[in-house]
Design an enzyme around this catalytic site. Sequence first.
Site, PDB file in Angstrom:
ATOM      1  N   ARG A 232       0.854  -1.183   0.000  1.00 19.49           N
ATOM      2  CA  ARG A 232       0.000   0.000   0.000  1.00 19.49           C
ATOM      3  C   ARG A 232       0.890   1.233   0.000  1.00 19.49           C
ATOM      4  NH1 ARG A 232      -3.578  -2.750  -1.430  1.00 19.49           N
ATOM      5  NH2 ARG A 232      -5.568  -3.187  -0.416  1.00 19.49           N
ATOM      6  N   GLU A 261      -3.482   7.288  -4.946  1.00 26.06           N
ATOM      7  CA  GLU A 261      -3.929   6.676  -6.194  1.00 26.06           C
ATOM      8  C   GLU A 261      -5.446   6.786  -6.342  1.00 26.06           C
ATOM      9  OE1 GLU A 261      -2.283   2.704  -5.202  1.00 26.06           O
ATOM     10  OE2 GLU A 261      -4.335   1.967  -5.429  1.00 26.06           O
ATOM     11  N   HIS A 279      -1.656  -0.200  -9.943  1.00 28.44           N
ATOM     12  CA  HIS A 279      -2.261  -1.132  -8.979  1.00 28.44           C
ATOM     13  C   HIS A 279      -2.836  -2.368  -9.698  1.00 28.44           C
ATOM     14  CE1 HIS A 279      -4.161  -1.311  -4.700  1.00 28.44           C
ATOM     15  NE2 HIS A 279      -3.909  -2.530  -5.156  1.00 28.44           N
TER      16      HIS A 279
HETATM   17  P1  NAP Z   1      -0.781 -11.153   5.443  1.00 28.03           P
HETATM   18  O1  NAP Z   1      -0.585 -12.584   5.151  1.00 28.03           O
HETATM   19  O2  NAP Z   1      -1.739 -10.753   6.493  1.00 28.03           O
HETATM   20  O3  NAP Z   1       0.667 -10.521   5.736  1.00 28.03           O
HETATM   21  C1  NAP Z   1       0.761  -9.232   6.188  1.00 28.03           C
HETATM   22  C2  NAP Z   1       2.127  -8.946   6.739  1.00 28.03           C
HETATM   23  O4  NAP Z   1       2.024  -7.659   7.375  1.00 28.03           O
HETATM   24  C3  NAP Z   1       2.599  -9.941   7.781  1.00 28.03           C
HETATM   25  O5  NAP Z   1       3.971 -10.172   7.613  1.00 28.03           O
HETATM   26  C4  NAP Z   1       2.342  -9.219   9.084  1.00 28.03           C
HETATM   27  O6  NAP Z   1       3.303  -9.459  10.094  1.00 28.03           O
HETATM   28  C5  NAP Z   1       2.510  -7.786   8.707  1.00 28.03           C
HETATM   29  N1  NAP Z   1       1.750  -6.924   9.628  1.00 28.03           N
HETATM   30  C6  NAP Z   1       0.436  -6.974   9.879  1.00 28.03           C
HETATM   31  N2  NAP Z   1       0.093  -6.027  10.769  1.00 28.03           N
HETATM   32  C7  NAP Z   1       1.232  -5.385  11.083  1.00 28.03           C
HETATM   33  C8  NAP Z   1       1.545  -4.316  11.958  1.00 28.03           C
HETATM   34  N3  NAP Z   1       0.608  -3.722  12.700  1.00 28.03           N
HETATM   35  N4  NAP Z   1       2.825  -3.911  12.045  1.00 28.03           N
HETATM   36  C9  NAP Z   1       3.787  -4.514  11.324  1.00 28.03           C
HETATM   37  N5  NAP Z   1       3.551  -5.528  10.474  1.00 28.03           N
HETATM   38  C10 NAP Z   1       2.288  -5.960  10.360  1.00 28.03           C
HETATM   39  O7  NAP Z   1      -1.273 -10.362   4.143  1.00 28.03           O
HETATM   40  P2  NAP Z   1      -1.016 -10.739   2.624  1.00 28.03           P
HETATM   41  O8  NAP Z   1      -2.111 -11.585   2.134  1.00 28.03           O
HETATM   42  O9  NAP Z   1       0.381 -11.199   2.473  1.00 28.03           O
HETATM   43  O10 NAP Z   1      -1.178  -9.288   1.957  1.00 28.03           O
HETATM   44  C11 NAP Z   1      -0.287  -8.253   2.301  1.00 28.03           C
HETATM   45  C12 NAP Z   1      -0.762  -6.938   1.734  1.00 28.03           C
HETATM   46  O11 NAP Z   1      -0.505  -6.878   0.339  1.00 28.03           O
HETATM   47  C13 NAP Z   1      -2.276  -6.693   1.819  1.00 28.03           C
HETATM   48  O12 NAP Z   1      -2.638  -6.219   3.107  1.00 28.03           O
HETATM   49  C14 NAP Z   1      -2.511  -5.673   0.738  1.00 28.03           C
HETATM   50  O13 NAP Z   1      -2.442  -4.365   1.263  1.00 28.03           O
HETATM   51  C15 NAP Z   1      -1.361  -5.895  -0.227  1.00 28.03           C
HETATM   52  N6  NAP Z   1      -1.842  -6.381  -1.531  1.00 28.03           N
HETATM   53  C16 NAP Z   1      -1.626  -5.630  -2.631  1.00 28.03           C
HETATM   54  C17 NAP Z   1      -2.071  -6.085  -3.873  1.00 28.03           C
HETATM   55  C18 NAP Z   1      -1.834  -5.292  -5.128  1.00 28.03           C
HETATM   56  O14 NAP Z   1      -2.642  -5.366  -6.033  1.00 28.03           O
HETATM   57  N7  NAP Z   1      -0.737  -4.572  -5.243  1.00 28.03           N
HETATM   58  C19 NAP Z   1      -2.770  -7.290  -3.964  1.00 28.03           C
HETATM   59  C20 NAP Z   1      -2.955  -8.035  -2.809  1.00 28.03           C
HETATM   60  C21 NAP Z   1      -2.484  -7.577  -1.592  1.00 28.03           C
HETATM   61  P3  NAP Z   1       3.446 -10.863  10.849  1.00 28.03           P
HETATM   62  O15 NAP Z   1       4.100 -11.752   9.849  1.00 28.03           O
HETATM   63  O16 NAP Z   1       4.312 -10.561  12.000  1.00 28.03           O
HETATM   64  O17 NAP Z   1       2.048 -11.279  11.189  1.00 28.03           O
END
Ligand code: NAP
Length: 313
Positions: A232, A261, A279
Site C-alpha cells: 500500500r 492513487e 495497482h
Molecule cells: P498477510 O498474510 O496478512 O501478511 C501481512 C504482513 O504484514 C505480515 O507479515 C504481518 O506481520 C505484517 N503486519 C500486519 N500487521 C502489522 C503491523 N501492525 N505492524 C507490522 N507488520 C504488520 O497479508 P497478505 O495476504 O500477504 O497481503 C499483504 C498486503 O498486500 C495486503 O494487506 C494488501 O495491502 C497488499 N496487496 C496488494 C495487492 C496489489 O494489487 N498490489 C494485492 C494483494 C495484496 P506478521 O508476519 O508478524 O504477522
Amino acid sequence: MNKVLAVGQYSDIDVAALTDEFGARPLDDLSQIADLSPALRAEVTAIAYKGHHPLNGAVMDLLPGLKLIANFGVGYDAINVTDASARGITVTNTPNVLNDDVADLAVAMLIMEARKLTASENWMRDGKWPAGGAYPLARKMSGRKVGVLGMGRIGREIADRLAAFKCEIHYQSRSRKDAPSGWTYHADPVELARAVDDLVIAVVGGPETEGFVSAAVIDALGPDGIIVNIARGSVVDEAAMLDALEQGRLRGAALDVFRAEPNVDPRFLTLPNATILPHVGSATVETRAAMGDLQRQNVRAHLAGQALVTPVN
Ligand code: NAP
C-alpha cells in the site's frame, strides 16, 4: 427485497453473479447508500465491497441491519474493522487466491527496474536502436541481497521466488517465521534495510504501518538500492522516497501502489528511475475470478446462516 449491496466498480461478470444469485443492488460507490430510502437501507444485511474509499462507522450506521462487509481483496485497510466489530459486523476478505499474481508482479518489477526493461523497450520503440547502438548497461538482479518487509502470505511467495533467483533472503515481520535455513530475520525495518541491497514491501497497509518505510529506512538502503512496493502507498514516506530518487540517494523504485492513487504524485511520472504500474497486482482474469468467487462464498454463507469462509474479525 435487497439484502445485499454490491458497492464498487465490478466487472460485468461479477455484478451479474452478485445480482443473479443474491439479488444484490449494485451501487457505484459508498456515497450512494445515503440516497437509498430508510426502508431500503433497513433491508440490507451485507455489503459486497470493492474499493479503496474509507468504509467507516458513519457509513455502517446508515444500514441498521448490517452484519457482513465482504471485501473484494485481501487488503481491507479501507474498512474500519474496529468500527465494524463495535457494531457486531463481520468483515471478510479474499486471501491466498491472489498470492501468485502479486508475488509474480513483485519479482517482475524488481527485474524491470534493475534491468531497465521499460526504458530499453521504449528506446527501441522510439527507433533509437539503429543510430544509437547498444542500449546502456543495466544492473544484475539475480543473487542480490533482498529484504522482504512483511513475511505474510504474499511476502513468503515473493521470498520463495527470489530464492529461486539465487537471492539472499532477509525479512522483517512482527514475529520470526519458520523459514528455510539461510534466511535472516531482522527485528526492525532500518536494520533490515541496512543488511540488504533491495527492499520488497509486502506488509499490510493502514494506520499501524503508516510511514513504516521512513526516510531512515530509505537512507539505510542507500544509493545502490531498489524499493519495490506491492503493498500500500501508505506504508512508504512517499515524499522522502521521491526526494531520494531525484537526488540519486536511492537507485530505483518499482511501485504498484501509491498514496493518493489513482491521482499519483506527478513527480513519479517523469522519474527515469521508477517503474510505475496502476495497482495491477491481482489484475488477471483468473485471479479476479477467484477473488469474486471467494467474496461470494462469504456472502452465500452469511445469507445461509453458516460460518463465514474468511473472516478477519
Ligand atoms: P498477510 O498474510 O496478512 O501478511 C501481512 C504482513 O504484514 C505480515 O507479515 C504481518 O506481520 C505484517 N503486519 C500486519 N500487521 C502489522 C503491523 N501492525 N505492524 C507490522 N507488520 C504488520 O497479508 P497478505 O495476504 O500477504 O497481503 C499483504 C498486503 O498486500 C495486503 O494487506 C494488501 O495491502 C497488499 N496487496 C496488494 C495487492 C496489489 O494489487 N498490489 C494485492 C494483494 C495484496 P506478521 O508476519 O508478524 O504477522
